[in-house]
Design a protein around this motif. Structure first.
Motif, mmCIF file in Angstrom:
data_model
loop_
_atom_site.group_PDB
_atom_site.id
_atom_site.type_symbol
_atom_site.label_atom_id
_atom_site.label_comp_id
_atom_site.label_asym_id
_atom_site.label_seq_id
_atom_site.Cartn_x
_atom_site.Cartn_y
_atom_site.Cartn_z
ATOM 1 N N MET A 1 -14.845 43.958 -28.618
ATOM 2 C CA MET A 1 -15.721 43.773 -29.734
ATOM 3 C C MET A 1 -17.160 43.813 -29.222
ATOM 4 O O MET A 1 -17.485 43.258 -28.191
ATOM 5 C CB MET A 1 -15.402 42.427 -30.396
ATOM 6 N N ALA A 2 -18.022 44.491 -30.001
ATOM 7 C CA ALA A 2 -19.447 44.539 -29.685
ATOM 8 C C ALA A 2 -20.202 43.852 -30.821
ATOM 9 O O ALA A 2 -19.840 43.987 -31.988
ATOM 10 C CB ALA A 2 -19.903 45.979 -29.540
ATOM 11 N N ILE A 3 -21.250 43.128 -30.472
ATOM 12 C CA ILE A 3 -22.033 42.407 -31.468
ATOM 13 C C ILE A 3 -23.505 42.756 -31.272
ATOM 14 O O ILE A 3 -24.064 42.557 -30.193
ATOM 15 C CB ILE A 3 -21.846 40.881 -31.346
ATOM 16 N N LYS A 4 -24.112 43.299 -32.331
ATOM 17 C CA LYS A 4 -25.547 43.574 -32.322
ATOM 18 C C LYS A 4 -26.216 42.488 -33.161
ATOM 19 O O LYS A 4 -25.797 42.213 -34.282
ATOM 20 C CB LYS A 4 -25.844 44.946 -32.902
ATOM 21 N N THR A 5 -27.269 41.884 -32.623
ATOM 22 C CA THR A 5 -27.998 40.832 -33.321
ATOM 23 C C THR A 5 -29.319 41.383 -33.836
ATOM 24 O O THR A 5 -30.060 42.031 -33.103
ATOM 25 C CB THR A 5 -28.275 39.644 -32.375
ATOM 26 N N LEU A 6 -29.596 41.119 -35.113
ATOM 27 C CA LEU A 6 -30.877 41.470 -35.718
ATOM 28 C C LEU A 6 -31.551 40.179 -36.172
ATOM 29 O O LEU A 6 -30.909 39.332 -36.791
ATOM 30 C CB LEU A 6 -30.666 42.364 -36.946
ATOM 31 N N GLU A 7 -32.826 40.008 -35.851
ATOM 32 C CA GLU A 7 -33.584 38.858 -36.345
ATOM 33 C C GLU A 7 -34.333 39.316 -37.582
ATOM 34 O O GLU A 7 -35.152 40.228 -37.521
ATOM 35 C CB GLU A 7 -34.537 38.351 -35.276
ATOM 36 N N GLY B 1 -36.404 38.540 -41.435
ATOM 37 C CA GLY B 1 -37.216 37.653 -42.251
ATOM 38 C C GLY B 1 -38.240 36.873 -41.454
ATOM 39 O O GLY B 1 -38.341 36.980 -40.229
ATOM 40 N N ASP B 2 -39.007 36.071 -42.192
ATOM 41 C CA ASP B 2 -40.071 35.262 -41.598
ATOM 42 C C ASP B 2 -39.554 34.238 -40.601
ATOM 43 O O ASP B 2 -40.240 33.877 -39.662
ATOM 44 C CB ASP B 2 -40.839 34.516 -42.696
ATOM 45 N N ARG B 3 -38.329 33.780 -40.829
ATOM 46 C CA ARG B 3 -37.757 32.737 -39.967
ATOM 47 C C ARG B 3 -36.928 33.296 -38.824
ATOM 48 O O ARG B 3 -36.403 32.542 -38.017
ATOM 49 C CB ARG B 3 -36.898 31.794 -40.798
ATOM 50 N N GLY B 4 -36.768 34.611 -38.786
ATOM 51 C CA GLY B 4 -35.969 35.204 -37.713
ATOM 52 C C GLY B 4 -34.503 34.852 -37.803
ATOM 53 O O GLY B 4 -33.830 34.683 -36.787
ATOM 54 N N ALA B 5 -33.978 34.751 -39.045
ATOM 55 C CA ALA B 5 -32.560 34.437 -39.220
ATOM 56 C C ALA B 5 -31.716 35.530 -38.572
ATOM 57 O O ALA B 5 -32.034 36.717 -38.670
ATOM 58 C CB ALA B 5 -32.227 34.315 -40.706
ATOM 59 N N CYS B 6 -30.669 35.134 -37.917
ATOM 60 C CA CYS B 6 -29.825 36.092 -37.208
ATOM 61 C C CYS B 6 -28.809 36.739 -38.141
ATOM 62 O O CYS B 6 -28.105 36.064 -38.885
ATOM 63 C CB CYS B 6 -29.096 35.418 -36.053
ATOM 64 N N CYS B 7 -28.766 38.049 -38.077
ATOM 65 C CA CYS B 7 -27.746 38.861 -38.724
ATOM 66 C C CYS B 7 -26.960 39.513 -37.601
ATOM 67 O O CYS B 7 -27.535 39.900 -36.576
ATOM 68 C CB CYS B 7 -28.419 39.929 -39.597
ATOM 69 N N TYR B 8 -25.669 39.636 -37.778
ATOM 70 C CA TYR B 8 -24.827 40.233 -36.745
ATOM 71 C C TYR B 8 -24.086 41.432 -37.317
ATOM 72 O O TYR B 8 -23.590 41.387 -38.438
ATOM 73 C CB TYR B 8 -23.813 39.212 -36.219
ATOM 74 N N VAL B 9 -24.014 42.494 -36.530
ATOM 75 C CA VAL B 9 -23.193 43.649 -36.861
ATOM 76 C C VAL B 9 -22.103 43.695 -35.804
ATOM 77 O O VAL B 9 -22.388 43.869 -34.611
ATOM 78 C CB VAL B 9 -24.008 44.961 -36.869
ATOM 79 N N VAL B 10 -20.871 43.522 -36.239
ATOM 80 C CA VAL B 10 -19.730 43.441 -35.323
ATOM 81 C C VAL B 10 -18.928 44.737 -35.425
ATOM 82 O O VAL B 10 -18.555 45.159 -36.531
ATOM 83 C CB VAL B 10 -18.832 42.232 -35.658
ATOM 84 N N THR B 11 -18.671 45.357 -34.278
ATOM 85 C CA THR B 11 -17.906 46.607 -34.219
ATOM 86 C C THR B 11 -16.864 46.505 -33.108
ATOM 87 O O THR B 11 -16.995 45.683 -32.199
ATOM 88 C CB THR B 11 -18.834 47.803 -33.929
ATOM 89 N N PRO B 12 -15.844 47.365 -33.166
ATOM 90 C CA PRO B 12 -14.874 47.381 -32.069
ATOM 91 C C PRO B 12 -15.510 47.973 -30.807
ATOM 92 O O PRO B 12 -16.520 48.669 -30.883
ATOM 93 C CB PRO B 12 -13.739 48.263 -32.593
ATOM 94 N N ASP B 13 -14.905 47.692 -29.669
ATOM 95 C CA ASP B 13 -15.403 48.235 -28.396
ATOM 96 C C ASP B 13 -15.263 49.743 -28.318
ATOM 97 O O ASP B 13 -16.062 50.404 -27.670
ATOM 98 C CB ASP B 13 -14.655 47.611 -27.212
ATOM 99 N N THR B 14 -14.241 50.290 -28.944
ATOM 100 C CA THR B 14 -13.997 51.724 -28.841
ATOM 101 C C THR B 14 -14.335 52.415 -30.153
ATOM 102 O O THR B 14 -14.044 51.907 -31.232
ATOM 103 C CB THR B 14 -12.524 52.009 -28.483
#
Length: 94
Positions: free
Chosen positions: A1-7, A9-22
């Motif tokens: 599993m791969a996880i990309k983190t995006l910060e 908004g003004d508060r830098g809330a974390c959003c995650y995009v989760v994808t398979p490794d392959t």
């Protein structure tokens, strides 16, 4: 599993995009789950396109606006997207 983190908004809330490794064969998009898309659906969509990923679901951890703000735009931009959250969060997100 791969996880990309995006910060987002003004508060830098974390959003995650989760994808398979392959990745799938050929140029098929990578299936993804978006967690807490915040209020910047455009940035989330841009990241998905850059990753050649297609979201299959959005998961909302709770109903604070910095976590649910982008959900309506994502649901409109990606037909068939599944929304996963509590009943209370669903009421606040729509």
């Amino acid at each position: 599993m791969a996880i990309k983190t995006l910060e987002l908004g003004d508060r830098g809330a974390c959003c995650y995009v989760v994808t398979p490794d392959t990745a799938p064969a050929g140029d098929q998009p990578i299936p993804a789950v978006v967690i807490d898309p915040g209020g910047e659906a455009g940035r989330v969509t841009a990241a998905l396109k850059q990753m050649n990923a297609k979201p299959e679901a959005v998961f909302l951890t709770h109903s604070h606006v910095d976590h649910i703000g982008g959900v309506d735009d994502l649901l409109a931009d990606w037909p068939g997207l599944t929304l996963m959250c509590s009943a209370e969060t669903s009421r606040r997100a729509s």
